[in-house]
Design an enzyme around this catalytic site. Structure first.
Site, short mmCIF file in Angstrom:
data_model
loop_
_atom_site.label_atom_id
_atom_site.label_comp_id
_atom_site.label_asym_id
_atom_site.label_seq_id
_atom_site.Cartn_x
_atom_site.Cartn_y
_atom_site.Cartn_z
CB SER A 128 -8.16 3.47 2.98
OG SER A 128 -7.31 2.83 3.91
CE LYS A 175 -3.89 1.89 2.72
NZ LYS A 175 -4.73 1.68 3.92
CB SER A 198 -8.32 0.45 5.64
OG SER A 198 -9.09 1.61 5.57
N1 GLN Z 1 -13.12 3.99 6.55
C1 GLN Z 1 -12.42 4.34 7.74
C2 GLN Z 1 -11.94 5.75 7.66
O1 GLN Z 1 -12.16 6.37 6.70
C3 GLN Z 1 -11.29 3.40 7.98
C4 GLN Z 1 -10.10 3.67 7.17
C5 GLN Z 1 -8.93 2.84 7.55
O2 GLN Z 1 -9.06 1.78 8.18
N2 GLN Z 1 -7.78 3.33 7.20
O3 GLN Z 1 -11.37 6.28 8.54
#
Ligand code: GLN
Length: 485
Positions: A153, A78, A177
């Site tokens: 994400s 990532k 995410s």
């Molecule tokens: N969807 C969540 C957020 O926007 C989790 C994102 C994540 O785990 N990085 O914060």
């Protein structure tokens, strides 16, 4: 015969060790697959073709090394994990030209185990989002249906693994995410216990929540990667010094006899799409047939998890992202004449809308007048949430429920940020409590024909138990095919 890219990580690692496949062939097959599918999927921000091929050639010249569990295996990161000499953008304009001069500890460990890094995956900017639509560069599409999002994400990581562009990818999980894109893309995603894997070199979003974890095509492959990456790191004071079990040895159990699975009422009721519920219930039934006992448990504060999470995550983000000021890191507006103008314009130009929204809200909840009302309150609810889990784990070994109320939604469908935040309802409690969680693909939804993920959550450092339960179930249900691309 199946193509090389269709092999699992375990299979390719075996073929590389025996010399049947050369490291160059493994890398070449991934590069060819990337070239064939990337125009449609758009999972990767950087492809390290030349570098990966050179590395593979050098490795082939030396020959396989049995000590190295990932010798010659192509892996994607990532794009918020520092990889020495390679652009690391967090999918943000502000880090457009950022090239770290060091590797994240997890990346060092992969390299030491012989892995070849072949690309950097797209993501929501600074890991803020659930669909990978918040990337400043491009939108990644779901390999199962190109009209749909891959989740976020770590959507680039999910899509690249599902599309067969690599044998595994690393994601990070602050509030779901890893698990959400794993669920939406039909792969396995594991978010380890907070502190299990060093966060050194992971560009922080919410430091008390972030964890690095593997995203793979089966459970065993996640166990292999966790084995390599887990452990204490003096460079991360929150990494925990507890022994790392043999995760692979934990796999292969004959049945689920003696395992008690908790089913939180709050995860199985209202708001859950019927097709998701059905696929998940079928999987639970299968676990019962395999000998598991199921019990209802209560996670009564689930309703407050989203509010609590978004206060804490945004507060931490506002603080973490203050380092991107055009001086220490990141894009700088060269026209600004005054210092303050330079800060403001650099940040306004460099950060996307969602990131700016979160910095503003995060700064607000930490401001002196509101700290007690918001941040402190959220910290208290967080403790209570953790206690809920402790009570639940007095009754069961592992918790099971859906990862997300729906399967992958259509791109552009959730324009309202609050609608997007609701996607995290089942995943964020686990981060607030610091516990391990994973997503296992258990079938396709009968209406959308998109993958459905079943989520497991366990007590701290119970990854071995969780992986063994998931692998037993995985072995006894229909294997998840690869999407037709
Ligand atoms: N969807 C969540 C957020 O926007 C989790 C994102 C994540 O785990 N990085 O914060």
């Amino acid at each position: 015969m199946s193509e090389l890219f269709e092999k699992s990580l375990g299979e390719i690692a075996g073929l590389l060790q025996s010399g049947e496949v050369k490291a160059v062939d493994a890398v070449t097959s991934c590069i060819e697959r990337i070239e064939a599918t990337e125009p449609r999927v758009q999972a990767l921000l950087t492809v390290m073709k030349d570098e990966a091929l050179q590395q593979a050639e050098a490795m082939d010249a030396e020959g396989p090394d049995a000590e190295k569990a990932l010798w010659g295996v192509p892996i994607v990161l990532k794009d918020l994990l520092a990889a020495k000499g390679t652009k690391t953008t967090c999918a943000s304009k502000i880090l457009e030209n950022f090239v770290p001069f060091y590797d994240a500890t997890a990346v060092t460990k992969l390299r030491e185990a012989g892995a070849i890094i072949i690309g950097k995956a797209n993501m929501d900017e600074f890991a803020m989002g659930s669909s990978t639509e918040n990337s400043a560069y491009m939108k990644t599409l779901n390999p199962w249906d190109l009209d749909r999002v891959p989740g976020g994400s770590s959507g680039g990581s999910g899509a690249t693994v599902a599309a067969g562009q690599c044998y595994a990818a690393l994601g990070t999980d602050t509030g779901g995410s890893i698990r959400l894109p794993a669920s939406f893309c039909g792969i396995v995603g594991l978010k380890p216990t907070y502190g299990r894997i060093s966060r050194f070199g992971l560009i922080a979003y919410g430091s008390s929540l972030d964890q690095i974890g593997p995203m793979t095509r089966n459970v065993e492959d996640s166990a292999r990667l966790l084995q390599v990456m887990a452990g204490h790191d003096p460079k991360d004071s929150t990494s925990v010094d507890v022994p790392v079990p043999d995760y692979l040895a934990a796999l292969g159990r004959e049945s689920l006899e003696g395992v008690t699975i908790g089913l939180p009422e709050e995860y199985w009721g209202e708001g859950l799409d019927e097709e998701v519920e059905q696929a998940c219930r079928d999987a639970v039934k299968k676990m019962e047939e395999l000998g598991a006992k199921t019990v209802p448990v209560k996670l009564a504060l689930t309703d407050y998890a989203i509010a609590t999470y978004y206060i804490i995550a945004m507060a931490e983000a506002s603080s973490n992202l203050s380092r991107f000021d055009g001086v220490r890191f990141g894009h700088r507006n060269m026209e600004a004449e005054e210092l303050i103008d330079m800060y403001t314009s650099s940040r306004t130009e460099g950060f996307g809308d969602e990131v700016q929204r979160r910095i503003i809200i995060g700064t607000y909840v930490l401001s002196s007048g509101y700290y007690d009302a918001y941040y402190n309150k959220a910290a208290k609810v967080r403790r209570l949430l953790r206690e809920d889990f402790e009570k639940a784990f007095e009754q069961c070994d592992i918790i099971a429920g859906p990862v997300c109320p729906t399967t992958a939604f259509k791109a552009g469908e959730k324009a309202d940020p609050l609608q997007m935040y609701l996607m995290d309802i089942f995943t964020i409690s686990c981060n607030l409590a610091g516990l391990p969680g994973m997503s296992l693909p258990v079938g396709l939804g009968k209406d959308s024909e998109m993958p459905v993920g079943l989520q497991f959550m366990g007590p701290a450092f119970s990854e071995d138990v969780m992986l063994s339960v998931a692998e037993c179930l995985e072995r006894n249900i229909d294997p998840m095919p690869m999407p037709k691309l």
